[in-house]
Every structure is written in C-alpha cells, then in structure tokens.
Write a protein that holds these residues in place. Structure first.
Motif, PDB file in Angstrom:
ATOM      1  N   ASN A   1       0.826  -1.208   0.000  1.00  0.00           N
ATOM      2  CA  ASN A   1       0.000   0.000   0.000  1.00  0.00           C
ATOM      3  C   ASN A   1       0.862   1.260   0.000  1.00  0.00           C
ATOM      4  O   ASN A   1       0.550   2.242  -0.685  1.00  0.00           O
ATOM      5  N   TRP A   2       1.964   1.250   0.752  1.00  0.00           N
ATOM      6  CA  TRP A   2       2.884   2.387   0.784  1.00  0.00           C
ATOM      7  C   TRP A   2       3.470   2.612  -0.605  1.00  0.00           C
ATOM      8  O   TRP A   2       3.526   3.739  -1.100  1.00  0.00           O
ATOM      9  N   ALA A   3       3.902   1.525  -1.242  1.00  0.00           N
ATOM     10  CA  ALA A   3       4.511   1.631  -2.569  1.00  0.00           C
ATOM     11  C   ALA A   3       3.488   2.080  -3.614  1.00  0.00           C
ATOM     12  O   ALA A   3       3.820   2.856  -4.513  1.00  0.00           O
ATOM     13  N   LEU A   4       2.248   1.625  -3.500  1.00  0.00           N
ATOM     14  CA  LEU A   4       1.202   2.046  -4.442  1.00  0.00           C
ATOM     15  C   LEU A   4       0.930   3.545  -4.306  1.00  0.00           C
ATOM     16  O   LEU A   4       0.833   4.263  -5.319  1.00  0.00           O
ATOM     17  N   ALA A   5       0.832   4.038  -3.080  1.00  0.00           N
ATOM     18  CA  ALA A   5       0.615   5.471  -2.862  1.00  0.00           C
ATOM     19  C   ALA A   5       1.818   6.281  -3.361  1.00  0.00           C
ATOM     20  O   ALA A   5       1.652   7.322  -4.012  1.00  0.00           O
ATOM     21  N   GLU A   6       3.024   5.792  -3.077  1.00  0.00           N
ATOM     22  CA  GLU A   6       4.237   6.482  -3.500  1.00  0.00           C
ATOM     23  C   GLU A   6       4.367   6.463  -5.024  1.00  0.00           C
ATOM     24  O   GLU A   6       4.763   7.452  -5.640  1.00  0.00           O
ATOM     25  N   TRP A   7       4.027   5.333  -5.643  1.00  0.00           N
ATOM     26  CA  TRP A   7       4.065   5.222  -7.104  1.00  0.00           C
ATOM     27  C   TRP A   7       3.124   6.256  -7.727  1.00  0.00           C
ATOM     28  O   TRP A   7       3.504   6.955  -8.675  1.00  0.00           O
TER      29      TRP A   7
END
Length: 186
Positions: free
Chosen positions: A42-48
């Motif tokens: 979820n962190w990586a999806l938001a950051e992406w």
C-alpha cells in the motif's frame, strides 16, 4: 500449472499448497509478516501514484519503478517503520515486486489499475528460495524457525519460492517448484 517452452527443454512450474500447523507464536508472526507485506504494498502504491503524477507534471522528475521504490523503502524503514525489522526482509520486498508486476500487467492493458490491499483479505507474504528451507514435513522461516507442515512436498525439482497465506483461521504455504517431470496421476 504453467508450461513454458524454451527451445527443446520444457519447464513446468508447479505450486504445491500445504496446510501449516503453527503454534500461537508462529501464528502471530505470520499475521505480522502479512501485515508488513500489505503495508509495504500500500505504501509503494501510494508512493508510485505520487511519483507518477510528479513525473507527468515535470518530465525531469524520475519515473517510478519497483526497484526505486524498494530502495526508497529500505532507506527509510529503520527510522520511520522500525517494526518492519521484526519480520523477514522478504515480506515488504516481495510485496513491492508484486506491485511492479501488477503495474506491468496494467500498462500492457491486461488488468485494471492496482488497488490497495485490505486487512483480512488475502493475507499473505512471499519468501524467495534462499530465505527458507524444507526438511521433510517442516519449513524453516527467517526470524521464526521451524514450522510444521501437514504433509511433505510431493514434487522434485528446484524450489523457487514460498507464499504463506491465510484462509479463514488456517495458514498455508504454497511452494513453487520448477520441475521437468510432470506429475503423474495416481
């Protein structure tokens, strides 16, 4: 089962799903590792999404990639997310790799845009083949030790990965094996 053919050699990837028999400490560890994987995804999806919007607005900004996101998470997790260090390093790393695959499939127009993972829905974490070992009817998981499996691995070949997942209140491990011999029906 998927068959790949490369030249004359036919490779066969088989996943064997085995029920685990964990104690309370191991069950807690599995839940923590699955939560860490979900958080990293979820962190990586938001950051992406944030980096992609910045890249579209200003093309001099770097375009997001799963490798860059893994490096970014590794650089900040000791200060911002120290609880991630309590579980295997594969939990967050493989979750971000899975997000990278999801984006490749999305950009190839074969799937919808990746969505955030929810707690309690498909809880899982993945281990690479160098992070676990199998001895008969038990599997050794980093930071945890040996966990009993309900049966032994039925396939011979090169073990590629293991995914520990939860279905209702039970935990399972799905071990992916690269074998040249297809399984025979009894």
């Amino acid at each position: 089962r998927r068959k790949k053919s490369r030249g004359r050699i036919r490779l066969l990837l088989i996943a064997h799903k085995i029920a685990l028999d964990p104690n309370n400490i191991q069950t807690t560890y599995f839940a923590r590792a699955a939560g860490t994987a979900r958080f990293a995804y979820n962190w990586a999806l938001a950051e992406w999404s944030r980096q992609y919007e910045a890249w579209q607005a200003d093309s001099t900004q770097p375009q997001p990639s799963e490798a860059a996101l893994r490096r970014q998470l590794n650089s900040v997790k000791r200060e911002q997310f120290p609880w991630m260090l309590e579980v295997t390093k594969n939990a967050p790393q493989m979750a971000i790799l899975q997000l990278g695959v999801a984006f490749k499939i999305f950009f190839a127009k074969r799937a919808k845009y990746p969505t955030f993972r929810k707690k309690g829905v498909h809880d899982r974490f993945t281990l690479t083949n160098d992070q676990f070992s199998i001895d008969g009817a038990r599997i050794r998981i980093p930071h945890l030790g040996w966990v009993r499996m309900r049966e032994t691995l039925r396939f011979a070949g090169t073990i590629l990965s293991a995914t520990v997942s939860r279905v209702a209140a039970r935990w399972f491990v799905s071990i992916t094996v690269d074998t040249q011999d297809p399984p025979r029906k009894p």
